[in-house]
Design an enzyme around this catalytic site. Structure first.
Site, PDB file in Angstrom:
ATOM      1  CD  GLU A 182     -62.384 -40.741 -42.334  1.00  0.00           C
ATOM      2  OE1 GLU A 182     -61.502 -41.617 -42.417  1.00  0.00           O
ATOM      3  OE2 GLU A 182     -62.127 -39.536 -42.208  1.00  0.00           O
ATOM      4  CD  GLU A 226     -60.771 -42.462 -36.858  1.00  0.00           C
ATOM      5  OE1 GLU A 226     -61.614 -42.662 -35.962  1.00  0.00           O
ATOM      6  OE2 GLU A 226     -61.002 -42.677 -38.051  1.00  0.00           O
TER       7      GLU A 226
HETATM    8  C1  1HE Z   1     -56.478 -54.874 -39.701  1.00  0.00           C
HETATM    9  C2  1HE Z   1     -57.352 -53.787 -39.453  1.00  0.00           C
HETATM   10  C3  1HE Z   1     -56.913 -52.506 -39.835  1.00  0.00           C
HETATM   11  C4  1HE Z   1     -58.318 -55.586 -38.786  1.00  0.00           C
HETATM   12  N1  1HE Z   1     -55.679 -52.381 -40.364  1.00  0.00           N
HETATM   13  N2  1HE Z   1     -55.277 -54.694 -40.233  1.00  0.00           N
HETATM   14  N3  1HE Z   1     -59.368 -49.135 -37.609  1.00  0.00           N
HETATM   15  C5  1HE Z   1     -59.437 -49.724 -36.410  1.00  0.00           C
HETATM   16  O1  1HE Z   1     -58.909 -49.276 -35.440  1.00  0.00           O
HETATM   17  C6  1HE Z   1     -60.200 -51.022 -36.393  1.00  0.00           C
HETATM   18  C7  1HE Z   1     -59.281 -52.156 -36.031  1.00  0.00           C
HETATM   19  N4  1HE Z   1     -59.945 -53.439 -36.204  1.00  0.00           N
HETATM   20  C8  1HE Z   1     -60.778 -53.954 -35.280  1.00  0.00           C
HETATM   21  O2  1HE Z   1     -61.122 -53.361 -34.293  1.00  0.00           O
HETATM   22  C9  1HE Z   1     -61.286 -55.325 -35.549  1.00  0.00           C
HETATM   23  O3  1HE Z   1     -60.420 -55.949 -36.503  1.00  0.00           O
HETATM   24  C10 1HE Z   1     -62.727 -55.357 -36.127  1.00  0.00           C
HETATM   25  C11 1HE Z   1     -63.734 -54.970 -35.022  1.00  0.00           C
HETATM   26  C12 1HE Z   1     -62.895 -54.439 -37.317  1.00  0.00           C
HETATM   27  C13 1HE Z   1     -63.037 -56.803 -36.617  1.00  0.00           C
HETATM   28  O4  1HE Z   1     -62.787 -57.736 -35.583  1.00  0.00           O
HETATM   29  P1  1HE Z   1     -62.599 -59.282 -35.941  1.00  0.00           P
HETATM   30  O5  1HE Z   1     -62.499 -60.025 -34.657  1.00  0.00           O
HETATM   31  O6  1HE Z   1     -63.653 -59.716 -36.910  1.00  0.00           O
HETATM   32  O7  1HE Z   1     -61.218 -59.378 -36.769  1.00  0.00           O
HETATM   33  P2  1HE Z   1     -59.715 -59.345 -36.206  1.00  0.00           P
HETATM   34  O8  1HE Z   1     -59.337 -60.716 -35.720  1.00  0.00           O
HETATM   35  O9  1HE Z   1     -59.523 -58.218 -35.262  1.00  0.00           O
HETATM   36  O10 1HE Z   1     -58.897 -58.958 -37.512  1.00  0.00           O
HETATM   37  C14 1HE Z   1     -58.638 -59.914 -38.555  1.00  0.00           C
HETATM   38  C15 1HE Z   1     -57.339 -59.480 -39.221  1.00  0.00           C
HETATM   39  O11 1HE Z   1     -57.524 -58.200 -39.816  1.00  0.00           O
HETATM   40  C16 1HE Z   1     -56.209 -59.304 -38.230  1.00  0.00           C
HETATM   41  O12 1HE Z   1     -55.011 -59.623 -38.902  1.00  0.00           O
HETATM   42  P3  1HE Z   1     -54.263 -61.051 -38.679  1.00  0.00           P
HETATM   43  O13 1HE Z   1     -53.048 -60.965 -39.553  1.00  0.00           O
HETATM   44  O14 1HE Z   1     -53.977 -61.136 -37.213  1.00  0.00           O
HETATM   45  O15 1HE Z   1     -55.251 -62.095 -39.112  1.00  0.00           O
HETATM   46  C17 1HE Z   1     -56.205 -57.821 -37.940  1.00  0.00           C
HETATM   47  O16 1HE Z   1     -54.946 -57.319 -37.522  1.00  0.00           O
HETATM   48  C18 1HE Z   1     -56.551 -57.298 -39.326  1.00  0.00           C
HETATM   49  N5  1HE Z   1     -57.111 -55.967 -39.260  1.00  0.00           N
HETATM   50  N6  1HE Z   1     -58.487 -54.264 -38.886  1.00  0.00           N
HETATM   51  C19 1HE Z   1     -54.899 -53.458 -40.557  1.00  0.00           C
HETATM   52  N7  1HE Z   1     -57.678 -51.411 -39.671  1.00  0.00           N
HETATM   53  C20 1HE Z   1     -57.723 -42.047 -43.568  1.00  0.00           C
HETATM   54  S1  1HE Z   1     -57.738 -41.980 -41.867  1.00  0.00           S
HETATM   55  C21 1HE Z   1     -58.774 -43.253 -41.305  1.00  0.00           C
HETATM   56  C22 1HE Z   1     -58.448 -43.546 -39.907  1.00  0.00           C
HETATM   57  C23 1HE Z   1     -58.972 -44.865 -39.475  1.00  0.00           C
HETATM   58  O17 1HE Z   1     -59.541 -45.618 -40.226  1.00  0.00           O
HETATM   59  S2  1HE Z   1     -58.698 -45.253 -37.854  1.00  0.00           S
HETATM   60  C24 1HE Z   1     -59.519 -46.760 -37.604  1.00  0.00           C
HETATM   61  C25 1HE Z   1     -58.641 -47.920 -37.864  1.00  0.00           C
END
Ligand code: 1HE
Length: 259
Positions: free
Chosen positions: A109, A129
């Site tokens: 977005e 989402e």
């Molecule tokens: C996060 C987030 C996040 C990672 N909020 N903490 N977005 C999503 O559903 C995407 C969710 N994220 C993922 O699918 C993956 O993290 C990725 C594909 C983006 C990257 O993967 P990777 O292997 O490089 O990283 P990771 O090990 O998954 O994440 C590293 C850290 O970032 C980890 O935290 P940690 O404390 O365990 O180290 C994750 O929890 C954290 N992290 N993404 C919070 N999104 C205004 S409305 C908009 C609506 C949306 O955006 S919906 C989509 C949300």
């Protein structure tokens, strides 16, 4: 700035999303910093670039923060994203995004609110989402749907489909695909080119074009005539038109032609 790293390259403000440990997930405080950075860039630069620091462009909404919100806080949060992203899309100057790795949810977005999108070959695009039990809230139902078409966006949101950079280019989500690691330089090059335009033309391009798309064709053409006359009669246009007629301004180049 805790979540952004802002630099300058000539007339271009380069805004780096700088929360790599959380994959540049966007929290409320992150959005406020982005608002400040966009305001500041508008005062001092002629174009801007947004890119992600770390392995990904942006993982979208900070889900850890969002999970604690009441429904009304969620509405306000979404409305604030709308304000800040609108400041990018319909502000004073053009923005180019440089995309790599995950361009996901709110990250897509954010990219959709910029005017030109450059992806490197590692970029992938998704709208998870549906899987998270939420909905787009950063303007995606308007901007992303208009870029790729509502059928493709519906598919992505319903099925969790993730698309690569080449597909994103075919779908009009990005305008350029470059080799791994080259998106930022290409984005700065494009932003610098836009920064060389007349300021009033850039303002008209980014503010009039999206509004004209929302009008009927008769209203759009009428509005266009006023924008065209207003820009063409500006002192800057006169100077630029005279420079061309005096053979002091560059000609239009063929694709790939340099110099
Ligand atoms: C996060 C987030 C996040 C990672 N909020 N903490 N977005 C999503 O559903 C995407 C969710 N994220 C993922 O699918 C993956 O993290 C990725 C594909 C983006 C990257 O993967 P990777 O292997 O490089 O990283 P990771 O090990 O998954 O994440 C590293 C850290 O970032 C980890 O935290 P940690 O404390 O365990 O180290 C994750 O929890 C954290 N992290 N993404 C919070 N999104 C205004 S409305 C908009 C609506 C949306 O955006 S919906 C989509 C949300």
């Amino acid at each position: 700035m805790n979540y952004l790293k802002v630099e300058r390259r000539g007339d271009v403000a380069v805004v780096g999303l700088n929360r790599p440990d959380k994959r540049n997930a966007i929290s409320d405080a992150f959005v406020e910093e982005l608002a400040l950075a966009v305001n500041e860039a508008e005062q001092t630069a002629k174009a801007g670039v947004i890119h992600g620091i770390g392995p990904h462009f942006c993982a979208g909404l900070d889900l850890a923060e969002h999970v604690k919100k009441t429904p009304f806080e969620g509405v306000h949060g979404s409305r604030r994203w709308h304000e800040v992203f609108a400041k990018i899309e319909r502000g004073k100057m053009p923005w180019v995004s440089a995309l790599h790795g995950a361009v996901v949810g709110g990250g897509l977005e954010l990219a959709a609110s910029t005017h030109v999108r450059v992806a490197d070959e590692t970029a992938f695009f998704a709208l998870p989402e549906g899987q998270r039990g939420i909905f787009v809230g950063g303007g995606g139902s308007v901007r992303a749907a208009r870029l790729m078409g509502v059928a493709r966006m519906t598919d992505m949101m319903l099925t969790g489909r993730s698309v690569d950079a080449r597909t994103a280019e075919q779908w009009n989500l990005v305008q350029y695909v470059v080799k791994e690691g080259c998106a930022l330089d290409k984005a700065v090059e494009l932003a610098a080119a836009a920064a060389g335009n007349a300021e009033i033309s850039n303002y008209a391009i980014i503010n009039a074009l999206p509004r004209i798309q929302d009008m009927g064709s008769d209203e759009g053409l009428f509005f266009e005539s006023f924008i065209a006359s207003f820009t063409a009669t500006s002192p800057e246009a006169e100077a630029r038109l005279n420079a061309f007629l005096a053979k002091k301004a560059g000609k239009v180049k063929r694709p790939g032609e340099s110099g």
